[in-house]
Design an enzyme around this catalytic site. Structure first.
Site: not given
Lengths: 113, 233
Positions: B19, B25, B168
């Protein structure tokens, strides 16, 4: 030191290891290797000095993580020159979720056989 | 349920992606789940475009109006599934490649959609249900607290203390029954997580985290998606 666990019966024997301070003792050497391995460079001497300080703090952090998470290996990664706040800001991006009451819930599946 | 399972062994998982310096994410978790679902629906593994989500998806959480998918500033996998459902689907990676920035305009071309969402659901927090949905429906989009991931190199992560606050988005691709856990004097089961920080991070881009406890919230935000077979026009 103390070790806490939800499964105290697992802790019949506590692992005792020597403090491994190699990383911290040789932080500048490891920082040089880190820059080479991950292609890092810093624009000014001040930035370099600051990142070295962050790197050393992250070595101490990795050691703490190793103690808290002994079944994994913690150490120098590509993020070792970032403060925890920079790491969160730059690489994490999950917004807070409040699952609505009308969310479609997956049906309960059989788990035998 | 099988004692061990890994969607990589069944060809449902694309190569590890990166990324870059962008909080996207959530888009990688979303594409990973739809890549797996599309594989199950079509038999073909196609890498899907995260950049389409980064540029074009501004879907908001209906219960939190200020919480909208916003490129490198973060997003939610369930909102991204909703966007994908509404817009018709996702293009493939090579038609809309990842740039790692969110300064561009949306270049979505409806005629190049290769994967579409049929429906998506949130999964019960029971670990066996998570495993069952993984095996039945393909890789699952999950949230995790990533505090231990900054220093993670390998092994099965099983921290004594880890916040359940999710920050995340990752992809749950499998589980194992016997991870090495020396201090607990026995083998522990674990989840296999695909991350989006490149192959040089963790175990070739993957993370193992133990099952059986509320570790880093990995079992608290799980969603599954189903795909429909789509042919580009």
């Amino acid at each position: 030191s103390t070790v806490s666990s939800n499964e105290p019966e697992d802790l019949l024997i506590r692992q005792v290891v020597a403090h491994d301070d190699d990383l911290l003792m040789n932080a500048e050497h490891h920082f040089t290797n880190f820059k080479s391995k991950f292609g890092k460079s810093y624009a000014t001497r001040e930035e370099h000095a600051y990142r070295l300080g962050v790197f050393k703090a992250n070595l101490r952090r990795a050691r703490r993580h190793q103690k808290l998470d002994p079944s994994a290996v913690h150490g120098i990664t590509q993020f070792s020159d970032l403060t925890p706040a920079e790491f969160r800001r730059t690489y994490l991006g999950l917004k807070r979720l409040r699952i609505p009451a009308d969310a479609h819930k997956a049906p309960i599946l059989p788990t035998n056989d | 349920l099988p004692t061990d399972f890994d969607w990589r062994d069944h060809g449902a998982v694309t190569a590890v992606k990166n990324q870059g310096s962008c909080g996207s994410c959530w888009s990688f978790s979303t594409t990973g789940a739809l890549e797996g679902a599309n594989f199950l629906a079509t038999g073909k593994l196609v890498s899907l475009s995260e950049q389409q989500l980064v540029d074009c998806d501004h879907e908001c959480d209906p219960d939190e109006p200020g919480s909208c998918d916003s490129g490198c500033n973060g997003g939610l996998m369930t909102s991204a599934f909703e966007y994908t459902l509404k817009t018709g689907g996702l293009m493939q990676e090579e038609d809309y490649p990842y740039t790692g920035t969110d300064h561009g305009t949306c270049k979505f071309d409806k005629s190049k959609i290769v994967a579409s969402v049929a429906n998506f659901s949130v999964v019960s927090l029971d670990e066996d249900q998570i495993a069952a949905n993984l095996v039945k429906n393909g890789p699952l989009a999950v949230g995790i607290n990533a505090v231990f991931m900054q220093t993670y190199i390998g092994g099965v992560s099983c921290p004594y203390i880890c916040s359940r606050r999710l920050n995340h988005g990752v992809l749950l691709v499998g589980y194992g029954s016997e991870g090495y856990s020396p201090i607990r004097m026995k083998d522990k089961p674990y989840w296999i997580i695909k991350n989006s920080w490149g192959e040089s991070w963790g175990e070739n881009g993957y993370y193992k985290i133990c099952r059986g406890r509320d570790v880093c919230g990995v079992d608290s935000m799980v969603s599954t998606v189903a795909a429909i077979h789509t042919t580009p026009k």
